[in-house]
Each structure stands twice: as C-alpha cells, then as structure tokens.
Design a protein around this motif. Structure first.
Motif, PDB file in Angstrom:
ATOM      1  N   GLY A  66      -4.368  11.121   0.405  1.00  0.00           N
ATOM      2  CA  GLY A  66      -5.253  10.061  -0.049  1.00  0.00           C
ATOM      3  C   GLY A  66      -4.576   8.713   0.019  1.00  0.00           C
ATOM      4  N   GLY A  67      -5.375   7.666  -0.125  1.00  0.00           N
ATOM      5  CA  GLY A  67      -4.842   6.306  -0.086  1.00  0.00           C
ATOM      6  C   GLY A  67      -5.337   5.551   1.125  1.00  0.00           C
ATOM      7  N   GLY A  68      -4.438   4.740   1.701  1.00  0.00           N
ATOM      8  CA  GLY A  68      -4.775   3.995   2.908  1.00  0.00           C
ATOM      9  C   GLY A  68      -5.700   2.813   2.692  1.00  0.00           C
ATOM     10  N   LEU A  69      -5.865   2.356   1.437  1.00  0.00           N
ATOM     11  CA  LEU A  69      -6.826   1.298   1.142  1.00  0.00           C
ATOM     12  C   LEU A  69      -6.586   0.051   1.987  1.00  0.00           C
ATOM     13  CD1 LEU A  69      -9.075   0.073  -0.713  1.00  0.00           C
ATOM     14  CD2 LEU A  69      -7.208  -0.688  -2.211  1.00  0.00           C
ATOM     15  N   VAL A  70      -5.330  -0.377   2.086  1.00  0.00           N
ATOM     16  CA  VAL A  70      -5.054  -1.658   2.745  1.00  0.00           C
ATOM     17  C   VAL A  70      -5.196  -1.576   4.257  1.00  0.00           C
ATOM     18  CG1 VAL A  70      -3.541  -2.389   0.881  1.00  0.00           C
ATOM     19  CG2 VAL A  70      -2.552  -1.248   2.871  1.00  0.00           C
ATOM     20  N   ARG A  71      -5.473  -0.385   4.793  1.00  0.00           N
ATOM     21  CA  ARG A  71      -5.688  -0.260   6.232  1.00  0.00           C
ATOM     22  C   ARG A  71      -7.113  -0.633   6.628  1.00  0.00           C
ATOM     23  NH1 ARG A  71      -0.589  -0.638   7.742  1.00  0.00           N
ATOM     24  NH2 ARG A  71       0.738   0.977   6.810  1.00  0.00           N
ATOM     25  N   ALA A  72      -7.970  -0.841   5.644  1.00  0.00           N
ATOM     26  CA  ALA A  72      -9.321  -1.333   5.922  1.00  0.00           C
ATOM     27  C   ALA A  72      -9.270  -2.855   6.092  1.00  0.00           C
ATOM     28  CB  ALA A  72     -10.262  -0.951   4.787  1.00  0.00           C
ATOM     29  N   PRO A  73     -10.282  -3.478   6.706  1.00  0.00           N
ATOM     30  CA  PRO A  73     -10.294  -4.933   6.860  1.00  0.00           C
ATOM     31  C   PRO A  73     -10.110  -5.654   5.528  1.00  0.00           C
ATOM     32  CG  PRO A  73     -12.012  -3.945   8.200  1.00  0.00           C
ATOM     33  CD  PRO A  73     -11.442  -2.838   7.366  1.00  0.00           C
ATOM     34  N   ASP A  74      -9.401  -6.777   5.568  1.00  0.00           N
ATOM     35  CA  ASP A  74      -9.139  -7.603   4.373  1.00  0.00           C
ATOM     36  C   ASP A  74      -8.432  -6.808   3.286  1.00  0.00           C
ATOM     37  OD1 ASP A  74     -10.421  -9.897   5.484  1.00  0.00           O
ATOM     38  OD2 ASP A  74     -12.367  -9.057   4.906  1.00  0.00           O
ATOM     39  N   ASN A  75      -7.529  -5.916   3.714  1.00  0.00           N
ATOM     40  CA  ASN A  75      -6.764  -5.102   2.763  1.00  0.00           C
ATOM     41  C   ASN A  75      -7.660  -4.289   1.827  1.00  0.00           C
ATOM     42  OD1 ASN A  75      -4.134  -5.830   3.648  1.00  0.00           O
ATOM     43  ND2 ASN A  75      -4.258  -7.735   2.493  1.00  0.00           N
ATOM     44  N   GLY A  76      -8.817  -3.889   2.335  1.00  0.00           N
ATOM     45  CA  GLY A  76      -9.706  -3.045   1.548  1.00  0.00           C
ATOM     46  C   GLY A  76     -10.559  -3.786   0.550  1.00  0.00           C
ATOM     47  N   LEU A  77     -10.725  -5.079   0.721  1.00  0.00           N
ATOM     48  CA  LEU A  77     -11.477  -5.889  -0.247  1.00  0.00           C
ATOM     49  C   LEU A  77     -12.861  -5.325  -0.521  1.00  0.00           C
ATOM     50  CD1 LEU A  77     -11.826  -8.495  -1.954  1.00  0.00           C
ATOM     51  CD2 LEU A  77     -12.642  -9.607   0.144  1.00  0.00           C
ATOM     52  N   MET A  78     -13.561  -4.873   0.504  1.00  0.00           N
ATOM     53  CA  MET A  78     -14.942  -4.433   0.336  1.00  0.00           C
ATOM     54  C   MET A  78     -15.061  -3.092  -0.400  1.00  0.00           C
ATOM     55  SD  MET A  78     -16.374  -7.032   1.521  1.00  0.00           S
ATOM     56  CE  MET A  78     -18.099  -6.561   1.550  1.00  0.00           C
ATOM     57  N   GLU A  79     -13.941  -2.431  -0.637  1.00  0.00           N
ATOM     58  CA  GLU A  79     -13.983  -1.196  -1.420  1.00  0.00           C
ATOM     59  C   GLU A  79     -14.066  -1.478  -2.922  1.00  0.00           C
ATOM     60  OE1 GLU A  79     -14.026   2.025   0.381  1.00  0.00           O
ATOM     61  OE2 GLU A  79     -14.656   0.300   1.589  1.00  0.00           O
ATOM     62  N   GLY A 104       0.795  -1.227   0.000  1.00  0.00           N
ATOM     63  CA  GLY A 104       0.000   0.000   0.000  1.00  0.00           C
ATOM     64  C   GLY A 104       0.824   1.272   0.000  1.00  0.00           C
ATOM     65  N   TYR A 105       0.099   2.379   0.005  1.00  0.00           N
ATOM     66  CA  TYR A 105       0.748   3.691  -0.006  1.00  0.00           C
ATOM     67  C   TYR A 105      -0.267   4.769   0.329  1.00  0.00           C
ATOM     68  CZ  TYR A 105      -1.527   4.007  -4.552  1.00  0.00           C
ATOM     69  OH  TYR A 105      -2.471   4.004  -5.563  1.00  0.00           O
ATOM     70  N   GLU A 106       0.259   5.946   0.668  1.00  0.00           N
ATOM     71  CA  GLU A 106      -0.516   7.176   0.702  1.00  0.00           C
ATOM     72  C   GLU A 106       0.198   8.207  -0.170  1.00  0.00           C
ATOM     73  OE1 GLU A 106      -0.010   6.038   4.452  1.00  0.00           O
ATOM     74  OE2 GLU A 106      -1.493   4.736   3.530  1.00  0.00           O
ATOM     75  N   TYR A 107      -0.537   9.167  -0.682  1.00  0.00           N
ATOM     76  CA  TYR A 107       0.076  10.282  -1.403  1.00  0.00           C
ATOM     77  C   TYR A 107      -0.368  11.575  -0.725  1.00  0.00           C
ATOM     78  CZ  TYR A 107      -4.516  10.592  -3.651  1.00  0.00           C
ATOM     79  OH  TYR A 107      -5.857  10.693  -3.882  1.00  0.00           O
ATOM     80  N   MET A 108       0.472  12.590  -0.808  1.00  0.00           N
ATOM     81  CA  MET A 108       0.226  13.813  -0.053  1.00  0.00           C
ATOM     82  C   MET A 108       0.612  15.048  -0.850  1.00  0.00           C
ATOM     83  SD  MET A 108       1.849  15.041   3.557  1.00  0.00           S
ATOM     84  CE  MET A 108       2.769  16.414   2.850  1.00  0.00           C
TER      85      MET A 108
END
Length: 449
Positions: A314-327, A294-298
């Motif tokens: 922005g970013g942070g997808l993998v910080r959600a449960p299951d590495n952001g699968l539900m997104e 993952g990554y963030e950009y600023m």
C-alpha cells in the motif's frame, strides 16, 4: 489544500471496491441483531471498525454497560479497518523527533509507548481468545531510498535511544544496516541507503447509515436521560450518549469536524509473488520503502495463510499528480486512482529486481482496492467528549496509523466516558490526543507524516 479540506464529507459510498480481506464476505458482514430498531439505547456507537468494536468491548467490561447499539453504514468492518494493508507496525522513530521538539520528552515517549502497547494489546486480544485471524508476529525493516531521509532516520533512531535509556524505559530495538547488508539479508535490489528496524448485549445494525444527530434539551428523569436522537433510514433511536467511531467520515455525521478530520483515499494492491522470490514469497519480515515525501509498506503473507506468499503493498500517494492532492477530501472508495494503481503494480518488481524474477503465470496482481482514512491538522487523533456537546464522544482521525492507535484510544475513551479520567489515565494517554476547541479550529495543511 484549503479547498480540498472544505469539500463536504459524505457518508460511505454504497458500492466500494472489493477489499482483499473481505472477499468473500465474513458471515457477520450483513448481520442485524433485530429486524426492527429499538427505540432507545444507553450508548449508540457509529462505526463497526476497530474503534467501534473496541469501545463496545471496553464498555462491556464494566459493571453496568447498559444497552449498546452499533450502527454501520455498509457491511460490518467495511471501512478503513477492513481495507488496510494488514500492517500493524509502530515506526515510532519517524515521528519521535517532531513530537519531542513540539511537545517535549514526556509526550513523545508517551506516544511511542502507546503505539507499542497498542500493537501488543491487539495481538494479545486475538491470541488469548483464539480468534481465527492471520496473526503473524515478525520483524520489520525500513528501506530508505533517499540520502536526506537516511540521515534523518539515523538521527531519529539516536533520539529514540537517548530518550528510552532513562530508568524504567526499555531501549528501543533498532538495528542499522548498510545498503550491501540489506541486499543480502532482505533481498532488496535497490542501490540506495537502507535503514533496518527491529526485527450486557450489543445490538448490531449493518447497512444502516446514521444520517443525522440531534441534541435534545438535556433529558431529566422524566425523559429517561435521553439527550440525543440518532436518525437512520430505519427510524430514530434515542440515546444517552453517542460515540463517533467514524474516522474519515466523521464530518458527515457531525459537521463540526469538517476540516478537522479530512478524508484521504488510500490504495492497496495484493500481488502474487514472482517466481524467484525466496520461500515462495513467504518472507520472514515486513517492509516499508521510504523516500522523499512518500513511502510504501509491504506485507508478505505467511505460510499457512490464505494465498500464502502474496505480497500486499500500500501507499504510493505522492506518485499521483500534484503529490496526490486530489486524493484528499474524497470519500469515493468505489474506484482506484489509476496513476497510483500503475505505480504499485510495478513496485514489487522494481524493489526486488532479480529476487522477484518472472511474474506468476496467473499474472502479478490479484486484487486492487481503496479505502478512506482520516487526517487531522496537527497529526494526532481526536479522542474525548466533543466540546460543548454533552454525551457526544469521539475517537477518530488516525492519520493512516489506526492499527497502532485505535485500540488504546478506545480504551482511553471508555475510561473518560465512565468517569475514570484522572491521573492514572494521564500517566499513559497523551493530552495532545484530547479534543478541544483549539485543535478543532486549526487549519488543515495536509499529511504531516
């Protein structure tokens, strides 16, 4: 991931979160050129973001552009273009090795050069026409927070440098910094390794969703050549050709793209700078923070801009449960993901540490919003005429990197539409971006980059 890719793609949500960039709305947000729709148009463009606008612009440069009609389901530019983090950055080194291994040096170099040319073209277009926007050219730095990622980054930079040292190729301008150097130069207080980067008339109809497309029996002279019926709540428009500039929503308009362009909800936050931030938060560089998976950009808002000093992250997808699968597979940008939101809210203080200091007295977070991106199975956009559908064209699936892909892809698409699809186009436009049946049939496995 298979199940997420199968979720039927919907049209844009009618009440999205409020984007930082569109508060208050622009005067053209709800613009309609005419109260009633015309009965026909030469070209209908679905989508008013960078792609739709660039397609219209390039068509208008031709000798006979004809009548162009643009539809937007919500307010003008209210999709991913108006909801991103404001970062026009081509971090080509990160994808270059995989492109090189899978497609060879010629294609890998083509893609890297296209991304760079796209960034320059967007800036030049705004600058040369005196467009009132926050155009700020500056260096950028990638802060790598993972040992394996750091090793990979160094190898990637070496590969880019080797490829661009051939005659006629300018060497890519990357600089590598140690962790100690980045803490000193860029105010980051993280302890891990660091990588530094170098520094006729268009009719518009907003709030008019396209709810369906029907291909007629190919029109002849008697029918005026109209091949398509474009259905909207305001009526039907006949068109000779249609352009899908719909990115993550493409399958809602043309179901053949279900599973080929998969929506992914992204998240961005705008934060007031900490009291200890140098220059009041108006930092001279933009950032990416890269770690395993993952990554963030600023982006730091420059002096003279609205809310100067604000930190947009922005970013942070993998910080959600299951590495952001539900997104994946969701088109609901009316809400935020609270796990990602909480992570992004704490990220600035975590990355800058003592250089951040105390929070702003009016609280850290000014705005928090989401937007819908479009991802393809092979990591490349789909550009060209849809196979088997004469007069239906598309430019979509930008993998969250539309700011360095959309403009040049739109230019290439118009060249194809206008019959200029020869060697000159193939010199700079990668064949791997073109739509074909093989690419549309690939299985979606998630975000590749």
């Amino acid at each position: 991931m298979d199940e997420r890719a199968k979720i039927p793609v919907s049209l844009p949500h009618p009440n999205p979160t409020v984007s930082y960039w569109q508060d208050p709305p622009d005067p053209i947000a709800d613009h309609r050129t005419t109260p009633d729709l015309p009965s026909s148009a030469d070209t209908v463009i679905i989508g008013s973001g960078i792609t739709g606008a660039a397609v219209a612009w390039n068509l208008l440069q031709g000798a006979n552009p004809g009548a162009i009609l643009m539809f937007e389901a919500r307010q003008a530019c209210s999709g991913a273009t108006g909801r991103n983090g404001g970062h026009t950055k081509h971090a080509s080194y990160r994808t270059f090795p995989s492109h090189l291994a899978a497609h060879g040096a010629h294609t890998a170099v083509q893609i890297a050069r296209l991304e760079h040319a796209n960034m320059l073209a967007v800036h030049a277009f705004a600058r040369d026409r005196g467009i009132d926007c926050d155009l700020h050219a500056c260096p950028t730095v990638d802060v790598v927070l993972d040992g394996a990622e750091w090793e990979s980054a160094q190898a990637s930079v070496a590969a880019v440098r080797a490829a661009f040292q051939s005659p006629g190729q300018a060497e890519a301008g990357y600089t590598l910094y140690s962790a100690a150097e980045v803490r000193e130069r860029f105010h980051v207080r993280h302890e891990d390794g660091v990588f530094g980067g170098r520094e006729e008339k268009v009719l518009g109809g907003t709030n008019t969703a396209v709810t369906g497309l029907t291909r007629r029996k190919e029109g002849g002279k008697k029918e005026g050549g109209f091949c398509w019926e474009v259905q909207t709540p305001r009526g039907i428009v006949r068109a000779r050709r249609v352009v899908l500039a719909t990115n993550g929503y493409t399958a809602a308009v043309w179901p053949r793209f279900q599973g080929a362009v998969v929506p992914l909800r992204g998240q961005v936050t705008a934060q007031r700078p900490g009291r200890a931030m140098p220059a009041g938060g108006c930092l001279p560089t933009t950032y990416s923070f890269i770690y395993d998976k993952g990554y963030e950009y600023m982006v730091a808002r420059p002096q003279g801009s609205r809310f100067a000093g604000d930190i947009v992250m922005g970013g942070g997808l993998v910080r959600a449960p299951d590495n952001g699968l539900m997104e994946f597979g969701t088109t609901d940008d009316s809400v935020v993901n609270e796990d990602i939101s909480g992570y992004l809210r704490e990220a600035t203080g975590r990355y800058f540490g003592s250089a951040w200091g105390e929070d702003h007295p009016e609280e850290r977070v000014r705005s928090d919003w989401t937007g819908i991106m479009g991802f393809s199975p092979d990591g490349f956009p789909f550009v060209g005429e849809v196979p088997g559908e004469k007069g239906l064209w598309a430019s979509c699936g930008f993998q969250g990197h539309g700011m360095v892909l959309c403009w040049m892809c739109a230019r290439a698409l118009v060249d194809m539409m206008e019959g200029r699809d020869g060697e000159q186009l193939r010199e700079w436009f990668p064949d791997v971006f073109r739509i074909n049946e093989e690419r549309l049939a690939k299985r979606f496995r998630g975000r590749l980059y």
